[in-house]
Motif scaffolding. Structure first.
Motif, mmCIF file in Angstrom:
data_model
loop_
_atom_site.group_PDB
_atom_site.id
_atom_site.type_symbol
_atom_site.label_atom_id
_atom_site.label_comp_id
_atom_site.label_asym_id
_atom_site.label_seq_id
_atom_site.Cartn_x
_atom_site.Cartn_y
_atom_site.Cartn_z
ATOM 1 N N LYS A 88 0.841 -1.196 0.000
ATOM 2 C CA LYS A 88 0.000 0.000 0.000
ATOM 3 C C LYS A 88 0.875 1.245 0.000
ATOM 4 N N VAL A 89 0.369 2.295 -0.656
ATOM 5 C CA VAL A 89 1.154 3.520 -0.858
ATOM 6 C C VAL A 89 0.302 4.739 -0.529
ATOM 7 N N SER A 90 0.944 5.756 0.043
ATOM 8 C CA SER A 90 0.338 7.054 0.290
ATOM 9 C C SER A 90 -0.916 6.940 1.166
ATOM 10 N N ASP A 91 -2.070 7.446 0.708
ATOM 11 C CA ASP A 91 -3.295 7.427 1.522
ATOM 12 C C ASP A 91 -3.635 6.013 1.993
ATOM 13 N N ASP A 92 -3.497 5.034 1.089
ATOM 14 C CA ASP A 92 -3.839 3.651 1.442
ATOM 15 C C ASP A 92 -2.938 3.128 2.557
ATOM 16 N N ALA A 93 -1.668 3.497 2.522
ATOM 17 C CA ALA A 93 -0.728 3.045 3.553
ATOM 18 C C ALA A 93 -1.029 3.722 4.894
ATOM 19 N N ILE A 94 -1.334 5.009 4.859
ATOM 20 C CA ILE A 94 -1.677 5.726 6.098
ATOM 21 C C ILE A 94 -2.953 5.145 6.703
ATOM 22 N N ARG A 95 -3.945 4.912 5.849
ATOM 23 C CA ARG A 95 -5.216 4.334 6.309
ATOM 24 C C ARG A 95 -4.975 2.965 6.951
ATOM 25 N N HIS A 96 -4.131 2.178 6.320
ATOM 26 C CA HIS A 96 -3.816 0.844 6.852
ATOM 27 C C HIS A 96 -3.205 0.948 8.242
ATOM 28 N N LEU A 97 -2.264 1.869 8.439
ATOM 29 C CA LEU A 97 -1.628 2.028 9.746
ATOM 30 C C LEU A 97 -2.656 2.442 10.806
ATOM 31 N N PHE A 98 -3.553 3.345 10.455
ATOM 32 C CA PHE A 98 -4.602 3.758 11.399
ATOM 33 C C PHE A 98 -5.501 2.574 11.758
ATOM 34 N N TYR A 99 -5.896 1.792 10.756
ATOM 35 C CA TYR A 99 -6.752 0.629 11.016
ATOM 36 C C TYR A 99 -6.039 -0.390 11.901
ATOM 37 N N VAL A 100 -4.755 -0.594 11.636
ATOM 38 C CA VAL A 100 -3.967 -1.517 12.462
ATOM 39 C C VAL A 100 -3.912 -1.018 13.898
ATOM 40 N N SER A 101 -3.571 0.247 14.075
ATOM 41 C CA SER A 101 -3.366 0.807 15.417
ATOM 42 C C SER A 101 -4.642 0.811 16.247
ATOM 43 N N VAL A 102 -5.768 1.094 15.608
ATOM 44 C CA VAL A 102 -7.024 1.210 16.355
ATOM 45 C C VAL A 102 -7.679 -0.156 16.577
ATOM 46 N N LEU A 104 -8.934 -2.160 13.997
ATOM 47 C CA LEU A 104 -9.884 -2.534 12.948
ATOM 48 C C LEU A 104 -9.338 -3.604 12.017
ATOM 49 N N ASP A 105 -8.022 -3.724 11.934
ATOM 50 C CA ASP A 105 -7.415 -4.686 11.019
ATOM 51 C C ASP A 105 -6.989 -5.968 11.728
ATOM 52 N N SER A 106 -7.260 -6.064 13.025
ATOM 53 C CA SER A 106 -6.817 -7.218 13.807
ATOM 54 C C SER A 106 -7.672 -8.449 13.522
ATOM 55 N N ALA A 107 -7.085 -9.618 13.778
ATOM 56 C CA ALA A 107 -7.837 -10.866 13.647
ATOM 57 C C ALA A 107 -9.000 -10.873 14.632
ATOM 58 N N GLN A 302 -16.958 -9.504 18.434
ATOM 59 C CA GLN A 302 -16.187 -8.763 17.433
ATOM 60 C C GLN A 302 -17.094 -7.869 16.605
ATOM 61 N N LYS A 303 -18.272 -8.371 16.284
ATOM 62 C CA LYS A 303 -19.197 -7.586 15.473
ATOM 63 C C LYS A 303 -19.580 -6.295 16.182
ATOM 64 N N GLN A 304 -19.840 -6.372 17.483
ATOM 65 C CA GLN A 304 -20.211 -5.181 18.241
ATOM 66 C C GLN A 304 -19.067 -4.175 18.279
ATOM 67 N N LYS A 305 -17.877 -4.660 18.515
ATOM 68 C CA LYS A 305 -16.722 -3.767 18.581
ATOM 69 C C LYS A 305 -16.426 -3.162 17.213
ATOM 70 N N LYS A 306 -16.590 -3.967 16.165
ATOM 71 C CA LYS A 306 -16.345 -3.462 14.820
ATOM 72 C C LYS A 306 -17.328 -2.349 14.478
ATOM 73 N N LEU A 309 -16.034 0.764 16.189
ATOM 74 C CA LEU A 309 -14.838 1.305 15.550
ATOM 75 C C LEU A 309 -15.113 1.802 14.133
ATOM 76 N N ASP A 310 -16.067 1.154 13.460
ATOM 77 C CA ASP A 310 -16.426 1.602 12.104
ATOM 78 C C ASP A 310 -16.914 3.046 12.108
ATOM 79 N N GLY A 311 -17.465 3.481 13.230
ATOM 80 C CA GLY A 311 -17.938 4.854 13.326
ATOM 81 C C GLY A 311 -16.828 5.882 13.248
ATOM 82 N N TYR A 312 -15.587 5.418 13.336
ATOM 83 C CA TYR A 312 -14.443 6.331 13.289
ATOM 84 C C TYR A 312 -13.752 6.353 11.921
ATOM 85 N N ARG A 313 -14.309 5.655 10.952
ATOM 86 C CA ARG A 313 -13.671 5.625 9.635
ATOM 87 C C ARG A 313 -13.627 7.015 8.995
#
Length: 409
Positions: A88-102, A104-107, A302-306, A309-313
């Motif tokens: 991922k590059v630029s916006d996509d890479a930044i978005r990915h890092l935010f999703y990982v940190s918060v 949203l991208d976790s198993a 997980q569904k409830q938490k997602k 967190l989805d509200g922060y996209r």
């Protein structure tokens, strides 16, 4: 420079591959130095049980992404199909890092540990000197945002780590209030599992290569019993459940360790690379769970938490725009400096010509000098200020690139 990420994670790469390209703590220093020594100026490695990702700043995205992919394969001596890489590059890479940190991208969506792991990854990179202003800004924004989200939503107040989910899965098959459980390995994951097990009423035994770590948790939780790591087979034979969470690069529990087991035995392997040989799970009376097999557990939680967190996209998208604006504006300042230097050159040439062709006294020369320099800087300053206020990022970047090319000629 562009912010990029290349790596392997649980979404597309199986555990058999992930455990082969997992960065140990001792790998990260050497790898970061090697990567930044090959033309990439800034990098941060994030390595967890579910992901092995290299974040970096690039002047040549295509070449550098290819270089990182080749680095994975050469360093770990493992061929990797291109389809197993995320890139991922630029916006996509930044978005990915935010999703990982918060989370949203976790198993396990919203899990507790990932934010701390991202923080540790940046701190390690800063300490070894592999970061710079650009990558630090992006990581700092992602970390700060994620902390705010967790505070506002209380999403971490309900434990959702892999360790917690694993214990809950075991509880479906075993009455933990009467169970004897061995926890092998007392890093973050092992300690979490031990605490959850004790809170569930289990009789917990712990074992660790560094025995002081076992005594430390025993002092904190007096009910814990310490067993010698060297007697692993005997330790396994005396319990109903085994939780293995070491940081060993090799398999710890093999077929010979469970040979002769007649009663049901449940094994929870929370490690990457895996601690338990897959062959063990094929033995009669033995049920083996690894990290990947736990991902489908507790879907409702997980569904409830997602949903929370989805509200922060949208807020994440706003943060991405702010970071991109900051990045482009910091490129304007060097342009301003270059333009001022160019203005001075033109002013000097112009004034020298005027003074040669006229007979102005010193006072008159000073007035002319002031007028010429002020006029030139005004001409240059107004377009630059307009550039800073430009909201179309693509157009803004194009103008900056054009100016940079003009000023380097």
């Amino acid at each position: 420079m562009k912010f990029c990420v290349v790596g392997i994670n649980h979404h597309i790469a199986p555990i058999a591959l992930r455990e082969k390209v997992h960065f140990k703590e001792t790998d990260i220093i050497a790898c970061s130095e090697q990567i930044t020594g090959e033309g990439i100026e800034e990098c941060i490695i994030v390595s967890t049980c579910n992901r092995s990702e290299i974040y970096f700043m690039s002047r040549d995205v295509i070449a550098d992404c290819g270089r990182i992919k080749q680095f994975y394969q050469s360093y770990f001596q493992t061929p990797i199909e291109d389809a197993f890489f995320i890139e991922k590059v630029s916006d996509d890479a930044i978005r990915h890092l935010f999703y990982v940190s918060v989370g949203l991208d976790s198993a396990v969506v919203g899990e507790d540990q990932i934010l701390g792991q991202v923080v540790d990854a940046q701190e390690t990179a800063i300490n070894i000197g592999s970061t710079g202003k650009g990558i630090n800004k992006i990581f700092r924004e992602a970390i700060t945002f994620s902390k705010e989200v967790k505070t506002q939503t209380n999403v971490s107040h309900t434990p959702v780590s892999i360790a917690y989910i694993g214990v809950k899965q075991i509880a479906r098959f075993v009455d933990l209030k009467t169970a004897r459980v061995l926890v092998s390995g007392l890093g973050n994951m092992g300690r979490l599992a031990a605490v959850h097990l004790m809170d569930s009423g289990a009789e917990v035994f712990v074992t660790n290569r560094t025995i002081e770590n076992s005594y430390k948790i025993q002092r904190e939780r007096p009910g814990v019993q310490v067993l010698p790591f060297e007697k692993l087979k005997e330790n396994i034979e005396r319990v109903d459940v085994v939780v293995s969470a070491t940081s060993s690069p090799h398999v710890i529990i093999k077929e010979e360790h469970v040979a002769g087991i007649q009663k049901p035995l449940y094994i929870l392997d929370l490690s990457l690379p895996r601690d338990v040989s897959p062959d063990v799970g094929e033995k009669e009376n033995i049920t083996l769970f690894d990290i990947d097999s736990l991902q489908k557990i507790s879907e409702e939680s997980q569904k409830q938490k997602k949903e929370i967190l989805d509200g922060y996209r949208d807020a994440i998208e706003t943060k991405i725009q702010e970071i991109q604006s900051w990045d482009l504006n910091r490129k304007v300042d060097p342009l301003m400096k270059s333009l001022n230097e160019r203005c001075d050159e033109i002013a000097n040439q112009t004034l020298n010509y005027i003074f040669r062709k006229t007979e102005l006294n010193h006072s008159e020369q000073k007035k002319v000098d002031k007028i010429v320099r002020a006029a030139l800087k005004k001409v240059m300053r107004e377009p630059i200020l307009s550039l800073k206020e430009m909201e179309d990022f693509a157009k803004k970047e194009s103008v900056i690139q054009t100016l940079e090319e003009m000023l380097t000629k």
